[in-house]
Design a protein around this motif. Structure first.
Motif, short mmCIF file in Angstrom:
data_model
loop_
_atom_site.label_atom_id
_atom_site.label_comp_id
_atom_site.label_asym_id
_atom_site.label_seq_id
_atom_site.Cartn_x
_atom_site.Cartn_y
_atom_site.Cartn_z
N VAL A 1 43.30 45.22 30.45
CA VAL A 1 43.40 45.53 31.88
C VAL A 1 44.34 46.86 32.06
N ILE B 1 37.24 43.89 28.96
CA ILE B 1 37.34 42.51 29.71
C ILE B 1 36.20 41.58 29.26
N VAL C 1 35.99 47.80 36.07
CA VAL C 1 36.04 46.80 35.01
C VAL C 1 35.60 47.42 33.59
N SER D 1 50.32 36.93 36.13
CA SER D 1 49.78 37.54 37.38
C SER D 1 50.08 37.09 38.65
N GLN E 1 38.60 37.84 35.82
CA GLN E 1 39.38 39.33 35.49
C GLN E 1 38.35 40.38 36.15
N SER E 2 37.40 40.11 36.03
CA SER E 2 36.27 41.43 36.56
C SER E 2 36.30 41.47 38.03
N TYR F 1 39.65 43.04 38.98
CA TYR F 1 39.90 44.57 38.62
C TYR F 1 38.81 45.34 39.20
#
Ligand code: AMP
Length: 325
Positions: free
Chosen positions: A47, A124, A120, A198, A111-112, A115
């Motif tokens: 990331v 990831i 991305v 996060s 996560q995708s 971001y």
């Protein structure tokens, strides 16, 4: 004696979820088993990150882990980037892993989504393959982790079986060790989400200034009603605080319910602050004494041991996969 391996990303300061989910397990396991603790700095690159911060956090993390009871003479502490066989094996395993399997991972989906705006990176997606390489490279038997890693561990086992079927029995099938009650410490600001770097407002960093710890605990989201009762379905906030208090003090949930009958949420939180500072007072003092030079020495020894341990297996893998001529 079994081989134990686990990892942690240097993406922030160590928090209570890391401690109760993984560090505590490893500090017990290291007494009986051959143990490895990897600082997952390649995973940290999946990331957006700042290089200087990554280096600084790596030093912080290693000294925190030692202060919290990971003993360098019992556990090999090393940087993932210091053993080039990690990305090497990751490539070989990646060629055996289906795209659909990687796209199904919860962490990938989360996560995708997070971001999406920045773009991305494929790291990831490949994250669990590198993790499989980390574990299989040392033929680990046991992997102490929190619940968030369960799916990745299942994929690791599947990749190992697939490799063994295709090329011959090389890998052991590793077992995830997920703690019964502290498998997922929830965020103090949102008890429906896991505590994580996060979500900083709900993340209790173990070595944060006392004032910050007090503020975060006192502001922790609780539930309607007044009772201090363990009921994760209907009272997720209080139940999370009770689990935290249980592991800080060694008291049972029944003892806590009994002790805090007719006590307000505010007074219960004050007790948690006290218990937290008491539990970690020795570690906090110890961390201040650990020098950068000590950390460098530990990592240098860790690098040598990690490479030495994994080289024979890599040589076998090269041979049976046709890479060695
Ligand atoms: P990470 O900080 O994502 O590198 O995680 C390091 C270790 O801590 C992994 O074994 C995670 O499963 C564990 N962990 C992270 N957050 C939590 C949490 N909120 N509760 C329990 N374990 C956790």
């Amino acid at each position: 004696m079994k081989t134990v391996l686990t990892g942690i990303k240097p993406t922030g300061e160590i928090h209570l979820g890391n401690y109760l989910g993984m560090v505590q397990q490893l500090s017990d396991l290291q007494e009986k088993h051959k143990s490895f603790l990897m600082i997952a700095n390649l995973h940290a690159q999946t990331v957006p990150y700042n290089p200087k911060e990554l280096t600084d956090l790596t030093f912080e993390l290693v000294s925190s882990l030692i202060a919290l009871g990971i003993k360098p003479q019992k556990t090999t502490i090393f940087l993932q980037s210091d053993n080039p066989y990690h990305p090497y094996l990751s490539w070989i395993l990646g060629c055996l892993t289906y795209l659909g399997e990687l796209q199904r991972m919860h962490e990938f989906k989360e996560q995708s989504e997070r971001y999406k705006k920045e773009g991305v990176g494929s790291g990831i997606l490949m994250y669990p393959v590198l993790m499989a390489a980390d574990i299989l490279l040392y033929n680990a038997d046991l992997v102490p982790v929190g619940e968030d890693q369960r799916q990745h561990l299942e994929l690791t086992r599947e990749i190992a079986r697939r490799f063994n079927n295709r090329f011959g029995k090389i890998f052991k099938i590793p077992e995830a060790l997920i703690p019964k009650e502290t498998y997922k410490i929830m965020s103090l600001s949102n008890p429906l989400k896991k505590m994580s770097k996060s979500l900083p407002e709900g993340c209790l960093e173990i070595f944060a200034p006392e004032k910050e710890i007090e503020e975060k605990i006192m502001k922790a989201i609780t539930d309607s009603g007044k009772e201090i009762k363990y009921d994760p379905q209907n009272k997720p906030g209080i139940s999370n605080l009770m689990i935290i208090y249980k592991y800080l003090t060694g008291k049972t949930l029944a003892e806590i319910e009994n002790e805090f009958q007719n006590v307000s949420y505010v007074d219960f939180k004050k007790e948690i602050v006290k218990a937290f500072l008491e539990h970690f007072s020795q570690a906090r003092a110890l961390k201040r004494k650990i020098k950068k030079k000590d950390v460098l020495e530990i990592l240098k020894a860790g690098k040598e041991k990690a490479i030495k341990t994994s080289t024979p297996l890599i040589e076998k893998i090269k041979k049976i996969t046709g890479l060695k001529v």
